[in-house]
Design a protein around this motif. Structure first.
Motif, PDB file in Angstrom:
ATOM      1  N   GLY A 111      53.101  59.420  66.074  1.00 37.65           N
ATOM      2  CA  GLY A 111      52.085  60.347  65.599  1.00 37.65           C
ATOM      3  C   GLY A 111      51.744  60.084  64.141  1.00 37.65           C
ATOM      4  N   GLN A 112      50.724  60.813  63.665  1.00 37.45           N
ATOM      5  CA  GLN A 112      50.327  60.709  62.258  1.00 37.45           C
ATOM      6  C   GLN A 112      49.532  61.958  61.896  1.00 37.45           C
ATOM      7  OE1 GLN A 112      50.853  60.143  59.208  1.00 37.45           O
ATOM      8  NE2 GLN A 112      50.966  57.902  59.488  1.00 37.45           N
ATOM      9  N   LYS A 113      49.520  62.283  60.603  1.00 35.32           N
ATOM     10  CA  LYS A 113      48.704  63.391  60.124  1.00 35.32           C
ATOM     11  C   LYS A 113      47.226  63.120  60.442  1.00 35.32           C
ATOM     12  CE  LYS A 113      51.908  65.919  58.175  1.00 35.32           C
ATOM     13  NZ  LYS A 113      52.272  67.226  58.780  1.00 35.32           N
ATOM     14  N   PRO A 114      46.382  64.161  60.431  1.00 28.70           N
ATOM     15  CA  PRO A 114      44.956  63.928  60.651  1.00 28.70           C
ATOM     16  C   PRO A 114      44.403  62.913  59.653  1.00 28.70           C
ATOM     17  CG  PRO A 114      45.434  66.272  60.726  1.00 28.70           C
ATOM     18  CD  PRO A 114      46.682  65.599  60.280  1.00 28.70           C
ATOM     19  N   ILE A 115      43.567  62.012  60.135  1.00 30.52           N
ATOM     20  CA  ILE A 115      43.038  60.967  59.257  1.00 30.52           C
ATOM     21  C   ILE A 115      41.633  61.288  58.746  1.00 30.52           C
ATOM     22  CG2 ILE A 115      44.450  59.117  60.205  1.00 30.52           C
ATOM     23  CD1 ILE A 115      42.092  58.328  61.979  1.00 30.52           C
ATOM     24  N   LYS A 116      41.024  62.360  59.279  1.00 29.36           N
ATOM     25  CA  LYS A 116      39.680  62.717  58.811  1.00 29.36           C
ATOM     26  C   LYS A 116      39.767  63.774  57.715  1.00 29.36           C
ATOM     27  CE  LYS A 116      37.504  61.464  63.186  1.00 29.36           C
ATOM     28  NZ  LYS A 116      36.708  61.926  64.354  1.00 29.36           N
ATOM     29  N   THR A 117      40.494  64.847  57.979  1.00 34.55           N
ATOM     30  CA  THR A 117      40.736  65.858  56.954  1.00 34.55           C
ATOM     31  C   THR A 117      42.173  66.327  57.083  1.00 34.55           C
ATOM     32  OG1 THR A 117      40.009  67.653  58.412  1.00 34.55           O
ATOM     33  CG2 THR A 117      38.340  66.677  56.955  1.00 34.55           C
ATOM     34  N   SER A 118      42.832  66.573  55.971  1.00 32.90           N
ATOM     35  CA  SER A 118      44.212  67.039  56.003  1.00 32.90           C
ATOM     36  C   SER A 118      44.456  67.936  54.808  1.00 32.90           C
ATOM     37  CB  SER A 118      45.200  65.868  55.973  1.00 32.90           C
ATOM     38  OG  SER A 118      46.532  66.343  55.924  1.00 32.90           O
ATOM     39  N   LYS A 119      45.162  69.069  55.054  1.00 32.67           N
ATOM     40  CA  LYS A 119      45.478  70.004  53.991  1.00 32.67           C
ATOM     41  C   LYS A 119      46.886  69.797  53.460  1.00 32.67           C
ATOM     42  CE  LYS A 119      42.408  73.534  55.960  1.00 32.67           C
ATOM     43  NZ  LYS A 119      42.331  74.915  56.514  1.00 32.67           N
ATOM     44  N   GLN A 120      47.567  68.751  53.924  1.00 29.42           N
ATOM     45  CA  GLN A 120      48.958  68.542  53.526  1.00 29.42           C
ATOM     46  C   GLN A 120      49.134  67.336  52.614  1.00 29.42           C
ATOM     47  OE1 GLN A 120      51.762  68.694  56.713  1.00 29.42           O
ATOM     48  NE2 GLN A 120      50.856  70.513  57.639  1.00 29.42           N
ATOM     49  N   GLY A 121      48.059  66.780  52.131  1.00 30.57           N
ATOM     50  CA  GLY A 121      48.164  65.647  51.227  1.00 30.57           C
ATOM     51  C   GLY A 121      48.893  64.482  51.876  1.00 30.57           C
ATOM     52  N   GLN A 122      49.849  63.931  51.163  1.00 35.55           N
ATOM     53  CA  GLN A 122      50.596  62.772  51.660  1.00 35.55           C
ATOM     54  C   GLN A 122      51.977  63.161  52.194  1.00 35.55           C
ATOM     55  OE1 GLN A 122      49.363  59.443  51.790  1.00 35.55           O
ATOM     56  NE2 GLN A 122      47.542  60.705  51.526  1.00 35.55           N
ATOM     57  N   PHE A 123      52.194  64.427  52.516  1.00 32.90           N
ATOM     58  CA  PHE A 123      53.482  64.880  53.019  1.00 32.90           C
ATOM     59  C   PHE A 123      53.887  64.101  54.267  1.00 32.90           C
ATOM     60  CE2 PHE A 123      55.767  67.940  55.851  1.00 32.90           C
ATOM     61  CZ  PHE A 123      56.958  67.971  55.141  1.00 32.90           C
ATOM     62  N   GLN A 124      55.017  63.412  54.216  1.00 33.25           N
ATOM     63  CA  GLN A 124      55.596  62.613  55.306  1.00 33.25           C
ATOM     64  C   GLN A 124      54.754  61.385  55.682  1.00 33.25           C
ATOM     65  OE1 GLN A 124      56.509  65.512  58.565  1.00 33.25           O
ATOM     66  NE2 GLN A 124      58.632  64.899  58.160  1.00 33.25           N
ATOM     67  N   VAL A 125      53.723  61.094  54.952  1.00 33.82           N
ATOM     68  CA  VAL A 125      52.833  60.005  55.334  1.00 33.82           C
ATOM     69  C   VAL A 125      53.371  58.674  54.819  1.00 33.82           C
ATOM     70  CG1 VAL A 125      50.536  59.000  55.081  1.00 33.82           C
ATOM     71  CG2 VAL A 125      50.795  61.464  55.477  1.00 33.82           C
ATOM     72  N   VAL A 126      53.587  57.759  55.744  1.00 29.68           N
ATOM     73  CA  VAL A 126      53.975  56.382  55.457  1.00 29.68           C
ATOM     74  C   VAL A 126      52.973  55.485  56.173  1.00 29.68           C
ATOM     75  CG1 VAL A 126      55.769  54.626  55.812  1.00 29.68           C
ATOM     76  CG2 VAL A 126      56.418  56.970  55.265  1.00 29.68           C
TER      77      VAL A 126
END
Length: 559
Positions: A111-126
């Motif tokens: 999985g991955q955070k939303p790539i169009k809009t996200s309210k969590q910034g780079q939290f857990q994003v690699v």
């Protein structure tokens, strides 16, 4: 006023991308997904809930991916595992390398955070996609739901196509929820061509002219159809043969012309036969394995038979390459070579010497148990079709060398990445696939603890499985290397939990034999009772130096 028919206002529910992904997996024949899901997988999890695919929940992402890779190894069809973003995905990296180097078809979905809009910034994003590119055949982010059918089909094609390996697909959370309109692709039919008759004739002539041809079976030969073709070849041509560690069992090692397994890179008894050979027919060679022989210019002739051409390096540059359908190639060679006579007197002497040497110590009464007795007891407890799955440690060399395999894929060991922690999940997968066979995980105490939590998964799944822990309170392989180099015996010992209580805490049964003679009865009772059993046996590795170093240094190859 007449009310309109309410059905006119109804619209068929729209498929989202997660549901389309599951449909595409079903079109690939996927029956199970091994997973530790996270928040970013919830739409995919819901789609799985509404499908016929079984979710196998594990206790660590490594457990999920090792199981999926072993499914690929045993079936030839890609196993599938799922994890969330960030730490969930990074926990797949070792398993991706395991599948990639081992040649096991594996599809990982993260999985991955939303790539169009996200309210969590780079939290857990690699940047997972780029992280996995060096250790996979394909690593790709899905950016549009309607592309899923083609991307899933391509992922499975690459994972399963020779040489098999690992693939990663990343499905972002917002893409998973998108409505889609695409239809899934069906699996294609794949066939490999046979090399031209002219080339096969040329290779057959080279084999006829050789005085001492030898057959070597590698990891890429571990396919059922190849094993059948090799049996035909050996019935037509009196070739002696040996295998690499991952080629064990491709042909029954009880065969009278089997020289065993090259557990060591050089210096073992069977290397006397390799040194004597003037031509080696190398079926399924894979450069990830430690080479059991080294080529030199002006030395022996090598025939490379595989689905892919040889990866040339300073010690491997074959003069002949038969690339294509391996089974068909071997069958064609069998026809050309039928009736060939070979002077096998020297290979026969080596064969007898190897058999005598490997039987030594099988009745040793010492306890803690020595490796030779341990292997003899395990072999006696396991039938020809039964499966052992080895973790990694010094015992792997002993099993590769002293434990005969009578069928392909009944000795699951890793001589590619050679990672610790894979033995237990691999055995669990074998137990799921082969419920009528005996399955045993064989782990050092160090390797077992790396994924020991999967005992709970094994119990929950109701598996019949014996886990044999070889307990020496140390990272034994490295400790042995340390001693070989004359360094201080330091930094490699540890304490263990009470493994019997540890097993019981998960709902498994624990056993601890107190003599060499007790080992086999304990194993037999565990298999007869069924369920998950852990057997904690103390092992004495003092024989490593005498058998694997001193004795081999004293041998003489009478060339």
């Amino acid at each position: 006023m007449v009310n309109p028919d309410p059905s006119n206002d109804r619209h068929p529910p729209q498929t989202n991308a997660a549901e389309l992904m599951v449909q595409a997996l079903q079109a690939e024949g996927v029956k199970q997904i091994f997973a530790v899901p996270g928040e970013e997988n919830l739409d995919l999890l819901q789609a799985l809930h509404d499908s016929d695919i079984e979710l196998v929940l594990t206790r660590h992402e490594q457990g999920a991916a090792f199981m999926a890779a072993t499914y690929g190894r045993l079936t030839g069809r890609a196993g599938v595992c799922m994890a969330t973003l960030g730490p969930g995905a990074t926990n797949f990296t070792t398993c991706a390398a395991y599948a990639q180097l081992g040649g096991f078809p594996l599809v990982m979905i993260t999985g991955q955070k939303p790539i169009k809009t996200s309210k969590q910034g780079q939290f857990q994003v690699v940047d997972v996609v780029n992280l996995f590119k060096p250790i996979t055949k394909l690593s790709h982010q899905i950016v549009h739901g309607d592309r899923i059918p083609s991307q899933v089909r391509e992922a499975f094609r690459q994972a399963e196509e020779e040489r098999p390996g690992a693939v990663l697909l990343e499905l972002p959370e917002d893409i998973a929820r998108e409505p889609v309109h695409a239809e899934v692709f069906q699996r294609s039919v794949r066939a490999y061509a046979e090399p031209s008759p002219e080339v096969i004739d040329q290779v057959a002539d080279a084999i006829r002219q050789a005085k001492h041809p030898l057959l070597l079976l590698g990891a890429g030969a571990n396919r059922q159809e190849i094993g059948d073709a090799l049996c035909t070849l050996l019935s037509c041509v009196p070739l002696y043969f040996c295998s690499t560690q991952m080629g064990k069992g491709v042909v029954d090692e009880a065969h009278p012309r089997c020289l065993g397994t090259a557990a060591l890179s050089a210096g073992d008894y069977l290397h006397c036969a390799i040194d004597r050979a003037d031509l080696i027919i190398n079926v399924g060679h894979d450069v990830v394995e430690k080479p059991p022989f080294f080529m030199e210019h002006g030395g022996k002739t090598v025939v490379h038979i595989n689905y892919r051409s040889a990866q040339v390096d300073p010690v491997y540059f074959p003069q002949f390459e038969l690339v294509g359908d391996v089974a068909a190639t071997i069958e064609a060679l069998s026809q050309r070579l039928d009736g060939l006579t070979i002077d096998n007197a020297y290979f026969g002497r080596i064969h007898d010497e190897i058999r005598a040497q490997l039987s030594e110590g099988s009745d040793d009464e010492r306890f803690p148990v020595v490796p030779q007795r341990l292997l003899a007891e395990v072999r006696a407890a396991m039938g020809p079709e039964d499966v052992i799955a080895l973790d990694n440690g010094i015992y792997k060399i002993w099993f590769a060398r002293n434990y005969p395999a009578y069928r392909a894929n009944t000795v699951l060991l890793d001589n590619a990445l050679a990672t610790m922690g894979a033995g237990l999940p691999s055995a669990m997968m074998a137990a799921m696939l082969y419920p009528q066979r005996r399955v045993m995980a064989i782990c050092g105490d160090g390797g077992f603890m790396m994924n020991s939590q999967e005992l709970e998964t094994a119990v929950r799944l109701g598996l019949n499985l014996v886990v044999l822990i070889l307990n020496d309170g140390a990272y034994g392989m490295i400790r042995w290397k340390q001693a070989q180099q004359g360094l201080s015996d330091w930094g490699l010992t540890f304490n263990n939990p009470d493994f019997l209580l540890y097993a019981q805490s998960y709902g498994a049964q624990g056993h601890r034999p107190n003599s060499a003679a007790q080992l086999r009865p304990v194993l037999e009772r565990a298999f007869e009772q069924g369920g998950v059993h852990l057997v904690d046996v103390a092992v004495d590795y003092s024989e490593n130096q005498r058998v694997l170093i001193d004795q081999l240094q004293q041998k003489v190859c009478l060339l």
